[in-house]
Structure formats: C-alpha cells, structure tokens
Motif scaffolding. Structure first.
Motif, PDB file in Angstrom:
ATOM      1  N   PRO A   1      11.796  -4.279  10.582  1.00 29.54           N
ATOM      2  CA  PRO A   1      11.598  -3.038  11.342  1.00 29.54           C
ATOM      3  C   PRO A   1      11.306  -1.874  10.396  1.00 29.54           C
ATOM      4  CG  PRO A   1      13.922  -3.566  11.208  1.00 29.54           C
ATOM      5  CD  PRO A   1      13.189  -4.741  10.612  1.00 29.54           C
ATOM      6  N   THR A   2      10.592  -0.895  10.902  1.00 23.75           N
ATOM      7  CA  THR A   2      10.303   0.307  10.109  1.00 23.75           C
ATOM      8  C   THR A   2      11.621   0.983   9.705  1.00 23.75           C
ATOM      9  OG1 THR A   2       8.200   0.653  11.254  1.00 23.75           O
ATOM     10  CG2 THR A   2       9.161   2.562  10.150  1.00 23.75           C
ATOM     11  N   TYR A   3      11.706   1.394   8.444  1.00 21.32           N
ATOM     12  CA  TYR A   3      12.922   2.055   7.974  1.00 21.32           C
ATOM     13  C   TYR A   3      12.570   3.074   6.891  1.00 21.32           C
ATOM     14  CZ  TYR A   3      12.764  -0.908   3.771  1.00 21.32           C
ATOM     15  OH  TYR A   3      12.392  -1.524   2.604  1.00 21.32           O
TER      16      TYR A   3
ATOM     17  N   CYS B   1       5.011   3.625   2.681  1.00 22.71           N
ATOM     18  CA  CYS B   1       4.735   2.349   2.016  1.00 22.71           C
ATOM     19  C   CYS B   1       4.531   1.281   3.085  1.00 22.71           C
ATOM     20  CB  CYS B   1       5.902   1.975   1.104  1.00 22.71           C
ATOM     21  SG  CYS B   1       5.695   0.362   0.305  1.00 22.71           S
ATOM     22  N   ALA B   2       3.340   0.706   3.103  1.00 27.04           N
ATOM     23  CA  ALA B   2       3.031  -0.369   4.054  1.00 27.04           C
ATOM     24  C   ALA B   2       3.065  -1.692   3.303  1.00 27.04           C
ATOM     25  CB  ALA B   2       1.664  -0.148   4.678  1.00 27.04           C
ATOM     26  N   ILE B   3       3.714  -2.675   3.886  1.00 27.24           N
ATOM     27  CA  ILE B   3       3.792  -4.007   3.286  1.00 27.24           C
ATOM     28  C   ILE B   3       3.194  -5.024   4.251  1.00 27.24           C
ATOM     29  CG2 ILE B   3       5.321  -5.832   2.441  1.00 27.24           C
ATOM     30  CD1 ILE B   3       7.270  -3.624   1.581  1.00 27.24           C
ATOM     31  N   ILE B   4       2.196  -5.744   3.768  1.00 21.98           N
ATOM     32  CA  ILE B   4       1.550  -6.803   4.552  1.00 21.98           C
ATOM     33  C   ILE B   4       2.125  -8.122   4.070  1.00 21.98           C
ATOM     34  CG2 ILE B   4      -0.652  -7.879   5.164  1.00 21.98           C
ATOM     35  CD1 ILE B   4      -2.017  -5.227   4.431  1.00 21.98           C
ATOM     36  N   SER B   5       2.836  -8.810   4.943  1.00 27.00           N
ATOM     37  CA  SER B   5       3.493 -10.050   4.531  1.00 27.00           C
ATOM     38  C   SER B   5       3.816 -10.899   5.750  1.00 27.00           C
ATOM     39  CB  SER B   5       4.784  -9.743   3.763  1.00 27.00           C
ATOM     40  OG  SER B   5       5.767  -9.244   4.645  1.00 27.00           O
TER      41      SER B   5
ATOM     42  N   ILE C   1       0.868  -1.182   0.000  1.00 29.25           N
ATOM     43  CA  ILE C   1       0.000   0.000   0.000  1.00 29.25           C
ATOM     44  C   ILE C   1       0.905   1.232   0.000  1.00 29.25           C
ATOM     45  CG2 ILE C   1      -1.878   1.213   1.191  1.00 29.25           C
ATOM     46  CD1 ILE C   1      -2.276  -1.555   2.718  1.00 29.25           C
ATOM     47  N   ILE C   2       0.820   2.027  -1.045  1.00 30.60           N
ATOM     48  CA  ILE C   2       1.729   3.168  -1.211  1.00 30.60           C
ATOM     49  C   ILE C   2       0.944   4.473  -1.153  1.00 30.60           C
ATOM     50  CG2 ILE C   2       3.396   4.288  -2.736  1.00 30.60           C
ATOM     51  CD1 ILE C   2       3.854   1.499  -4.010  1.00 30.60           C
ATOM     52  N   SER C   3       1.339   5.345  -0.237  1.00 30.67           N
ATOM     53  CA  SER C   3       0.781   6.686  -0.151  1.00 30.67           C
ATOM     54  C   SER C   3       1.824   7.669  -0.674  1.00 30.67           C
ATOM     55  CB  SER C   3       0.401   7.032   1.295  1.00 30.67           C
ATOM     56  OG  SER C   3       0.032   8.404   1.380  1.00 30.67           O
TER      57      SER C   3
ATOM     58  N   THR D   1       9.046   6.122   4.000  1.00 26.54           N
ATOM     59  CA  THR D   1       9.049   5.307   5.210  1.00 26.54           C
ATOM     60  C   THR D   1       8.319   4.001   4.936  1.00 26.54           C
ATOM     61  OG1 THR D   1       9.017   7.309   6.576  1.00 26.54           O
ATOM     62  CG2 THR D   1       8.441   5.229   7.657  1.00 26.54           C
ATOM     63  N   TYR D   2       8.962   2.900   5.285  1.00 28.64           N
ATOM     64  CA  TYR D   2       8.406   1.569   5.042  1.00 28.64           C
ATOM     65  C   TYR D   2       7.954   0.939   6.365  1.00 28.64           C
ATOM     66  CZ  TYR D   2      10.356   1.888   0.355  1.00 28.64           C
ATOM     67  OH  TYR D   2      10.645   2.288  -0.930  1.00 28.64           O
ATOM     68  N   PHE D   3       6.714   0.446   6.368  1.00 25.86           N
ATOM     69  CA  PHE D   3       6.139  -0.203   7.543  1.00 25.86           C
ATOM     70  C   PHE D   3       5.782  -1.646   7.214  1.00 25.86           C
ATOM     71  CE2 PHE D   3       4.993   4.283   7.641  1.00 25.86           C
ATOM     72  CZ  PHE D   3       5.320   4.675   8.933  1.00 25.86           C
ATOM     73  N   HIS D   4       5.832  -2.505   8.220  1.00 32.47           N
ATOM     74  CA  HIS D   4       5.393  -3.895   8.042  1.00 32.47           C
ATOM     75  C   HIS D   4       4.165  -4.171   8.880  1.00 32.47           C
ATOM     76  CE1 HIS D   4       5.149  -8.200   9.166  1.00 32.47           C
ATOM     77  NE2 HIS D   4       5.371  -8.346   7.869  1.00 32.47           N
ATOM     78  N   TYR D   5       3.216  -4.931   8.270  1.00 37.13           N
ATOM     79  CA  TYR D   5       2.044  -5.432   9.000  1.00 37.13           C
ATOM     80  C   TYR D   5       1.915  -6.923   8.701  1.00 37.13           C
ATOM     81  CZ  TYR D   5       0.807  -0.535   9.614  1.00 37.13           C
ATOM     82  OH  TYR D   5       0.823   0.799   9.944  1.00 37.13           O
ATOM     83  N   PRO D   6       1.541  -7.717   9.702  1.00 42.03           N
ATOM     84  CA  PRO D   6       1.476  -9.175   9.481  1.00 42.03           C
ATOM     85  C   PRO D   6       0.355  -9.570   8.521  1.00 42.03           C
ATOM     86  CG  PRO D   6       0.630  -8.599  11.656  1.00 42.03           C
ATOM     87  CD  PRO D   6       1.213  -7.340  11.084  1.00 42.03           C
ATOM     88  N   TYR D   7       0.663 -10.518   7.668  1.00 39.78           N
ATOM     89  CA  TYR D   7      -0.342 -11.063   6.741  1.00 39.78           C
ATOM     90  C   TYR D   7      -1.288 -11.965   7.540  1.00 39.78           C
ATOM     91  CZ  TYR D   7      -2.169 -13.040   2.383  1.00 39.78           C
ATOM     92  OH  TYR D   7      -2.978 -13.405   1.344  1.00 39.78           O
ATOM     93  N   PRO D   8      -2.600 -11.879   7.283  1.00 39.81           N
ATOM     94  CA  PRO D   8      -3.560 -12.717   8.038  1.00 39.81           C
ATOM     95  C   PRO D   8      -3.269 -14.203   7.869  1.00 39.81           C
ATOM     96  CG  PRO D   8      -4.699 -11.030   6.767  1.00 39.81           C
ATOM     97  CD  PRO D   8      -3.258 -11.002   6.325  1.00 39.81           C
ATOM     98  N   LEU D   9      -3.429 -14.948   8.941  1.00 36.82           N
ATOM     99  CA  LEU D   9      -3.202 -16.383   8.881  1.00 36.82           C
ATOM    100  C   LEU D   9      -4.372 -17.085   8.215  1.00 36.82           C
ATOM    101  CD1 LEU D   9      -1.746 -16.924  12.456  1.00 36.82           C
ATOM    102  CD2 LEU D   9      -0.497 -16.820  10.297  1.00 36.82           C
TER     103      LEU D   9
END
Length: 205
Positions: free
Chosen positions: A189-191, A180-184, A172-174, A197-205
């Motif tokens: 870590p955020t960098y 930039c958020a990445i679901i995976s 998801i890019i704003s 700025t890149y963020f990570h969010y957990p992919y649903p199980l």
C-alpha cells in the motif's frame, strides 16, 4: 537522460524493430536485446553470419558475439570508471537479493554494455563457489535486460527523475515531488517515510 539521449534511444530501438520485423509474432525481442543487437557492430556480425534474426543464434554465432564482447572488454580495461562499474555489475549477476543499477546513461552511450556485463559474469562463473549454472545466468540476464528496457522507457517519460533497475524491479525517484514509485511483483500500500511518499505499480508480466 536529456532530449538528445532520449532521441538516440528511440532511433536505436526503431532501427532494431525494422531489422527484426516486429510484426512477426515469433521474434523474442528481449533475447535479441540481451545479445546486444542495439549495437551496429553486433548487427553487422549477425548479418555476415547469414543466420536469421528470427531465431536464436547458433553456437558458432554466439562464439563470434562473445569474441566481440571480449575484445571490447580488453579496450575498456584502462578506463577506471567503466572497470569499477563492470565489477559492480558482476555482483548483480552472482548475488541474490535486490541490487539496483543506475547506469541508464552508460547504456545509452554504449549499446553493447548489457552484453559485456553478461559476458563478464559468464566467464567468471568457474571462479565462483558454488558454481553458477550458465542457463540460470542467461535467464537472469534476460530478466535484467527486460528491466533495463522498462527503466529506459520510464526515464524517457520522466526525464527529471532518478531511475534505477534490478531484476524484475524498477525504482523511479522524484526529488522535486518527494515521491518514489516502485515497479515490482511485490505489491504494497502507498505509504510515507521520511517525508517521501512511496507508490507501487505492478511489474509487466
């Protein structure tokens, strides 16, 4: 995706939920979506077969759905935009590695697009070396369908962003916020890089 597009998607999913009676625990929604059941024509094929929506379609019904996919593909062959897009989509099915797709608007316009992609990837299996196992291909299709649904949801929640999806990955890019958020499943870590700025969010199980 504009407000009209979001509303259309919500209506399609609501219709499908009513047909499948989602209060039942044994209904594999992702599998039904993978067979193209957001498409009214495919819903009609399933109804005519008199088979239950609560189970996987029989081989005969799968053949009817495949025939629908084939006929739809034949009608698209003179559309260069769709032809090029589907050619790229087959690569997603037959290559390892992360290949994002950016076609949420097309999926909204053609609710059977996911089925067509799978059908084309499936019929081209015999032309690949090494030969790809059909069961593995179907499993990949299910995972891509799940990512597609998550991406559509994220696009609805973030209409001003660019949203792409791959197998078990969403991006998801704003551009406005330069985020930039990445679901995976691969946490990081955020960098920051190149002012983004890149963020990570957990992919649903």
């Amino acid at each position: 995706m504009d407000k009209v597009g979001i509303k259309s998607l919500e209506q399609q999913i609501l219709k499908l939920e009513k047909i499948l009676k989602l209060d039942a625990d044994n209904i594999p929604l992702i599998e039904k979506m993978a067979f193209g059941l957001l498409c009214e024509e495919i819903q009609a094929i399933w109804w005519r077969s008199e088979e239950s929506f609560n189970a996987m379609p029989s081989p005969l019904l799968q053949d009817e759905i495949s025939l629908y996919a084939q006929h739809t593909w034949q009608g698209w062959r003179n559309d260069p935009q769709l032809l090029n897009h589907l050619s790229d989509s087959i690569k997603v099915y037959h290559r390892s590695g992360l290949l994002y797709q950016w076609d949420l608007d097309l999926h909204l316009q053609y609710p059977y697009l996911s089925l067509i992609k799978y059908w084309l990837a499936s019929v081209s299996c015999c032309c690949r070396a090494p030969t790809i196992n059909q069961a593995d291909l179907w499993y990949k299709h299910l995972r891509l369908t799940q990512s597609l649904l998550i991406a559509q949801q994220q696009q609805a929640l973030n209409p001003g962003c660019l949203v792409g999806y791959a197998e078990q990955n969403i991006i998801i890019i704003s551009l406005e916020k330069r985020e930039c958020a990445i679901i995976s499943h691969q946490a990081f870590p955020t960098y920051q890089s190149s002012g983004i700025t890149y963020f990570h969010y957990p992919y649903p199980l």
